[in-house]
Design an enzyme around this catalytic site. Sequence first.
Site, PDB file in Angstrom:
ATOM      1  CD  GLU A  41      -2.962   0.973   2.312  1.00 19.99           C
ATOM      2  OE1 GLU A  41      -3.653  -0.069   2.217  1.00 19.99           O
ATOM      3  OE2 GLU A  41      -3.119   1.826   3.203  1.00 19.99           O
ATOM      4  NE  ARG A  81     -17.205   5.562   9.483  1.00 18.32           N
ATOM      5  CZ  ARG A  81     -17.331   5.537  10.803  1.00 18.32           C
ATOM      6  NH1 ARG A  81     -18.495   5.321  11.351  1.00 18.32           N
ATOM      7  NH2 ARG A  81     -16.281   5.702  11.576  1.00 18.32           N
ATOM      8  CG  ASP A 108     -16.602  -4.430  14.571  1.00 18.43           C
ATOM      9  OD1 ASP A 108     -17.354  -3.657  15.174  1.00 18.43           O
ATOM     10  OD2 ASP A 108     -15.366  -4.405  14.666  1.00 18.43           O
TER      11      ASP A 108
END
Length: 676
Positions: free
Chosen positions: A21, A112, A184
């Site tokens: 990443e 989100r 979750d």
Amino acid sequence: MDKITDKIAALPQDANFFSLEFFPPKTRIGFSNLQDRLQRMSTTLRPLFVNVTWGAGGCTSSSSLELAEICQRQLGLTTCLHLTCTNMKRRLIDEALEEAKTMGIRNVLALRGDPPREEEYRLDTENGHEEEEVEENNENFVWAIDLVRYIRRIYGGFFCVGVAAYPEGHADESHPVDQNFEQDIPFLIQKVEAGADFLVTQFFFDVHAYTRFERALREHESGAFRSIPIIPGLLPIQNYQILKRTTKLAHCRIPPRLLEALDPIKADDEHVKRKGVDALCDIIREIKAVKSDAPRGFHFYTLNLEKVVGSILDKCNLIPPMPDVRESAIDDSPTTLNSINGTSNHIPNGIPHVRKPSDLPTSRRPSMSSNHLTTTHPSSSPIQNGAHVSSNATITTPSREATWDDYPNGRFGDARSPAFGTPASYSPSSLPCTPARARALWGEPTSLQQITSLFTSHLRGEAPSQLPWSDDPHLSPETALIRSHLLFLTTARNWWTIASQPAVDGLPSTHPVHGWGPARGFVFQKPFVELFLPLADWKQRLRPHLRSSSSSSCGAGRISYYAGHPDGTFESSSDNAKAVHAVTWGSFLGKEIATATMVEEVSFRAWSEEAFGRWEEWARCCRGAEARALLRKCKSELVLVNVIGHVYREMEGEWLWHFLKGAVGENHGEQNGDGV
């Protein structure tokens, strides 16, 4: 096969793979150097895919898309673009998805992003754009599942969609009371049912927490996770302070055993890195040992650095064989890079944090709230012109090309480094904490005196433990040595100091306060201070005082300064934009002189923009209109100034502070009142 799930499915069942990443650097030269780094890492390490991050509210949209295009089109890497939905206009989401499709990018990580905060991205009724904004606002995007559903509705199966998962449970606040992944799972099920194709987890260091999490998902009665790829996220340990900060912001537990191993060596960055490599390799081995019916993958948050990641991948045998079509990992032709000699980490108020460069095992931190100095080491600077890079240099014997900026590790490293501007644990805000924590720490001030009280209390070692410009939650021990000087500047005229360090003249590198780097060395520091002050005081007091010093026979050559204004204008004592001021350096047995901290124009400009931005971030955390108005007034009417004293020898170490007191003037007891 550009979809991540297709590439995973094509691997043998017992295969291992990894992904890397990256984030878009803040400077163009850093961006350019990242391209070189990506080329090296793609050929020597050969990841299955790469991820490109997306800033909160789309703040890095153009640079993220540019970086994604380089990865996908120029380097031919399967690319996954991060995309957040809260605090973003739908138009920007649509544009990003359409551009990604045009580039041939088939993978999106739907996140989100930053949860909405009072006043943060509210409609601008004052400018009369409310109706226009309503049409574009993201009122239908509250959670990541909304983005997943939207992508599926508009693009069908074109995109392979990933979502985030949290092995230790998701939490929005700095001190979660009930952080449990089991809470979750219902939401994660909904994301999968809405069309998510794979999961990438938050980074973790508690491997048992991850294996429990994975087992719970695989065995869940819903069957939603029976075959979906679950890719654990791993954060290579670059520096002790960065580790502590990122884990705090991410609500990630550091096992006591790891802390016990790192605490005794926390001032020695190279040693910390070696221990970190061992720790990550242990985690990978334990995960590999868990039975899996599918290829096992690992996702690395690289922070745009390559040495540690390469070492981990090499030690864990994760690097795939070289394809026959490629004759060598790196072109054997000479490689030329711009000569770079600095890295920067800024220091607020006596806690200058400093990240060291590559081959030198060091960790030095200035005083109070770390923020934009430059950290470097000659042996870790970019390759000299014509230097040759061997094909396996990045893996077993990293070349200088791979390691010259190995120790910036913070958002204020060398402005030319790909790692410059490292996100704070990918925090959605530039503040060092969440909005709720910010309110608890700093309250909602409605007068300048209340802000001054926060600074003075912090300088005295009392609450708050950190300020908006402090990356470290604790005041540096160095601050005690110059506390009286900083308090004088803060209380006399509301000159709020956010970074500083005292003079040091050849103390042992093992010194309990000033020491850094390997043993049997000596360290040096020039004093400096960085502060916010009213524009009127800058024009009428400090700037004339600085200029008069440079023209006087006794002050010439003793002072340098940089000043940044809210509108982006910039002032400096030097006409040379490439001037670099070493303020921390060391001499170590058998090594070159190591310049650990530097102050220079490029990094100061970048930091100045962010430092003013933190006033706005603080304002957004406030619920009261009066507090928001005051903090925004501070943002628009203050000047950020960094003053460096070039006199550091033992007998003259106090010169800078006496000089600055002269700028305050005799009537220093007269406060500025509430006028900024």
